[in-house]
Design a protein around this motif. Structure first.
Motif, PDB file in Angstrom:
ATOM      1  N   UNK A 116      11.151  -0.156  15.316  1.00 20.24           N
ATOM      2  CA  UNK A 116      11.982   0.285  14.191  1.00 20.24           C
ATOM      3  C   UNK A 116      13.025  -0.776  13.842  1.00 20.24           C
ATOM      4  N   UNK A 117      13.593  -1.413  14.853  1.00 18.77           N
ATOM      5  CA  UNK A 117      14.640  -2.413  14.626  1.00 18.77           C
ATOM      6  C   UNK A 117      14.088  -3.665  13.971  1.00 18.77           C
ATOM      7  N   UNK A 118      12.828  -3.985  14.236  1.00 17.88           N
ATOM      8  CA  UNK A 118      12.230  -5.205  13.702  1.00 17.88           C
ATOM      9  C   UNK A 118      11.635  -5.030  12.307  1.00 17.88           C
ATOM     10  N   UNK A 119      11.494  -3.799  11.851  1.00 15.03           N
ATOM     11  CA  UNK A 119      10.811  -3.546  10.586  1.00 15.03           C
ATOM     12  C   UNK A 119      11.446  -4.255   9.384  1.00 15.03           C
ATOM     13  N   UNK A 120      12.780  -4.284   9.248  1.00 15.68           N
ATOM     14  CA  UNK A 120      13.369  -4.954   8.079  1.00 15.68           C
ATOM     15  C   UNK A 120      13.061  -6.444   7.987  1.00 15.68           C
ATOM     16  N   UNK A 121      12.907  -7.139   9.108  1.00 16.24           N
ATOM     17  CA  UNK A 121      12.594  -8.572   9.074  1.00 16.24           C
ATOM     18  C   UNK A 121      11.085  -8.825   9.117  1.00 16.24           C
ATOM     19  N   UNK A 122      10.350  -7.937   9.778  1.00 19.51           N
ATOM     20  CA  UNK A 122       8.890  -8.032   9.812  1.00 19.51           C
ATOM     21  C   UNK A 122       8.324  -7.745   8.425  1.00 19.51           C
ATOM     22  N   UNK A 123       8.957  -6.788   7.727  1.00 17.64           N
ATOM     23  CA  UNK A 123       8.460  -6.363   6.425  1.00 17.64           C
ATOM     24  C   UNK A 123       7.537  -5.170   6.552  1.00 17.64           C
ATOM     25  N   UNK A 124       7.445  -4.396   5.470  1.00 14.08           N
ATOM     26  CA  UNK A 124       6.531  -3.250   5.439  1.00 14.08           C
ATOM     27  C   UNK A 124       5.913  -3.159   4.051  1.00 14.08           C
ATOM     28  N   UNK A 125       4.729  -3.815   3.856  1.00 15.48           N
ATOM     29  CA  UNK A 125       4.043  -3.740   2.562  1.00 15.48           C
ATOM     30  C   UNK A 125       3.599  -2.309   2.273  1.00 15.48           C
ATOM     31  N   UNK A 126       3.955  -1.819   1.091  1.00 17.93           N
ATOM     32  CA  UNK A 126       3.577  -0.457   0.702  1.00 17.93           C
ATOM     33  C   UNK A 126       2.633  -0.509  -0.500  1.00 17.93           C
ATOM     34  N   UNK A 127       3.162  -0.289  -1.708  1.00 21.18           N
ATOM     35  CA  UNK A 127       2.293  -0.294  -2.881  1.00 21.18           C
ATOM     36  C   UNK A 127       1.624  -1.645  -3.100  1.00 21.18           C
ATOM     37  N   UNK A 128       0.336  -1.616  -3.473  1.00 22.98           N
ATOM     38  CA  UNK A 128      -0.408  -2.845  -3.743  1.00 22.98           C
ATOM     39  C   UNK A 128      -1.327  -2.626  -4.946  1.00 22.98           C
TER      40      UNK A 128
END
Length: 383
Positions: free
Chosen positions: A142-154
Motif C-alpha cells: 500500500x505504501x509503495x503504490x503512489x510511486x509504483x503507479x496504478x494503471x486503471x482506465x485504458x
C-alpha cells in the motif's frame, strides 16, 4: 400401640421432615450468593476492560467525514434485472498470473491491460508481455503504490496508441510496440483549486484531439477507495485534455466517486464502475456490488447514518471491511434512456468477482477486475 401413641409417633416425625429440609435451603442460599458475587465480579471486570476501550474510541478521530445523502429505493430485481447465473459460464484467463486487470482494450487479437504491480501488459495467446512500467520499483504494498503507479482506465486512440489513466502518476499516451510513454497530465497537480488525487477512467475522441478522464476524488487516493466510498463526498470531476493546445479544463464537477463518462441513467440496482460501448449500440456497465430489492443494502442503510460510518472506520481497516462486502457480480447492457436490455449475474462472485469493466470483442465479453487475479471471458453465444 394405642391411638394416642400413634398420634404421638406421627408428631415426632413431622418436625423431623421439616428439619431435614433446612440444610438444603441453606445450601441453595449459599449457592445463589456465590453466583451473585461471581456475576458482579465478572461485570466489574468487563466494565474495567470496556471503559478504556470506549474512551479510546470516543477520543480517536475518524479518518472519514461522511455526509448525509439520500438514495432512491433501488429498482426491483425483476424483468431485465432478474437474478441469474449466466456469469458463471465465463472462463478465467491468466489465473494467478495477472493481478487486478482493471481495464481492458484490444488492438486486433492482442489485449492490453494495466495491473496492480504498476505495469501495462499485452496478452498474446496464452502469454503475458510487459509493454512498459509507468512508475518505479518496488511495488506490491500500500505504501509503495503512489510511486509504483496504478494503471486503471485504458483506451486505444485513433493512431493505435494507448491512452492510460494512472491513479497517481497521471494521464499517459503509450506506444504499444516500443513501450515509450508520454505523460500528458501530471497526477497530484492542482486544477481549478483541487488536486488530481485519484485519476480513474479515460476516453478519447475519434479524431484523438480530446481526451476525457475522471478524477474520482481530490481528497482520497486510490489506495483509500473504501474511505471514499463510505465518505461519499461530492468532490469528483470529469476533465478534458486538448492534445493540440495542451489545455486542461473541468467539464463536470461535484460528483460522488465518478467513473465512466456520461450520466444517462440513475438509480441502478448496483454501484457502477467503468462504462464501455456494446456492439448493439448500447453500453456495458459493470457492477461489483449490488443493491438488492428485495433485500438489504448496507451502503444504502449507511448513507443516512454517517455516525455509524465514522464509528466503523475507528475500529476496522479497509482490508477488514472488504471481507464484509458481498461478492455479487452484475453486468448489464443499457441503451439510451437507461433501458436495460440484458443482464448477467454471478451471486457470491464464484467465477467472476470484483468486476470493474466489460470489454466486448469478437463475440465475447472480457471482464476486468480491480482486485481479482485473472481476466474472465464470457462467450455471448452461450448466454
Amino acid at each position: 400401640m394405642n391411638e394416642t401413641a400413634g398420634l404421638r409417633f406421627r408428631r415426632v416425625h413431622r418436625p423431623q421432615v421439616i428439619t431435614d429440609e433446612l440444610p438444603e435451603h441453606r445450601h441453595k442460599g449459599s449457592s445463589t450468593y456465590s453466583g451473585k458475587i461471581f456475576q458482579v465480579t465478572l461485570l466489574s471486570l468487563g466494565i474495567l476492560l470496556f471503559l478504556p476501550l470506549l474512551v479510546i474510541i470516543l477520543i480517536l478521530e475518524s479518518p472519514i467525514k461522511p455526509e448525509v445523502f439520500t438514495l432512491k429505493e433501488p429498482p426491483m430485481m425483476k424483468g431485465c434485472w432478474e437474478p441469474n447465473l449466466k456469469l458463471r459460464e465465463a472462463q478465467r484467463l491468466f489465473e494467478d498470473q495477472i493481478i487486478g486487470p482493471e481495464s481492458i482494450s484490444n488492438i486486433g487479437d492482442v489485449l492490453f491491460s494495466g495491473t496492480a504491480d504498476g505495469k501495462i501488459v499485452k496478452l498474446v495467446g496464452r502469454r503475458i508481455h510487459t509493454v512498459t512500467r509507468l512508475g518505479k520499483l518496488p511495488c506490491g504494498s500500500r505504501e509503495e503504490e503512489p510511486t509504483c503507479g496504478r494503471p486503471l482506465g485504458i483506451r486505444v486512440g485513433p493512431n493505435g496508441t494507448l491512452f492510460v489513466a494512472d491513479a497517481y502518476l497521471g494521464l499517459f499516451e503509450v506506444n504499444p510496440t516500443t513501450g515509450e510513454a508520454t505523460r500528458l497530465v501530471t497526477g497530484g497537480q492542482v486544477v481549478a483549486g483541487r488536486k488530481l488525487a485519484f485519476i480513474n477512467d479515460v476516453a478519447v475522441t475519434q479524431d484523438g484531439k480530446k481526451v476525457y478522464f475522471t478524477d474520482s476524488s481530490s481528497r482520497w487516493q486510490r489506495r483509500d477507495y473504501m474511505h471514499l466510498i463510505m465518505e461519499a463526498t461530492p468532490d469528483g470531476r470529469v476533465l478534458e485534455y486538448n492534445t493540440e493546445t495542451k489545455e486542461l479544463t473541468v467539464v463536470m464537477e461535484d460528483l460522488r466517486f465518478p467513473n465512466g463518462m456520461d450520466t444517462f441513467v440513475d438509480n441502478l440496482p448496483g454501484f457502477p464502475d467503468n462504462i464501455r460501448p456494446s456492439s448493439t449500440g448500447g453500453y456495458w456497465v459493470a457492477m461489483s456490488a449490488v443493491r438488492p430489492n428485495p433485500g438489504f443494502s448496507m451502503l444504502d442503510f449507511l448513507s443516512q447514518r454517517p455516525w455509524i460510518k465514522k464509528f466503523i472506520f475507528k475500529l476496522f481497516s479497509q482490508d477488514v471491511l472488504m471481507k464484509f462486502v458481498p461478492r455479487y457480480s452484475l453486468v448489464a447492457e443499457l441503451h439510451d434512456g437507461g433501458v436495460c436490455t440484458r443482464s448477467f449475474h454471478d451471486p457470491n462472485g464464484l467465477v467472476a468477482a470484483y468486476i470493474s469493466e466489460v470489454h466486448e470483442y469478437d463475440g465475447s465479453l472480457y471482464l476486468g477486475s480491480f482486485r481479482s487475479p485473472y481476466i474472465a471471458k464470457l462467450d455471448l453465444s452461450k448466454v
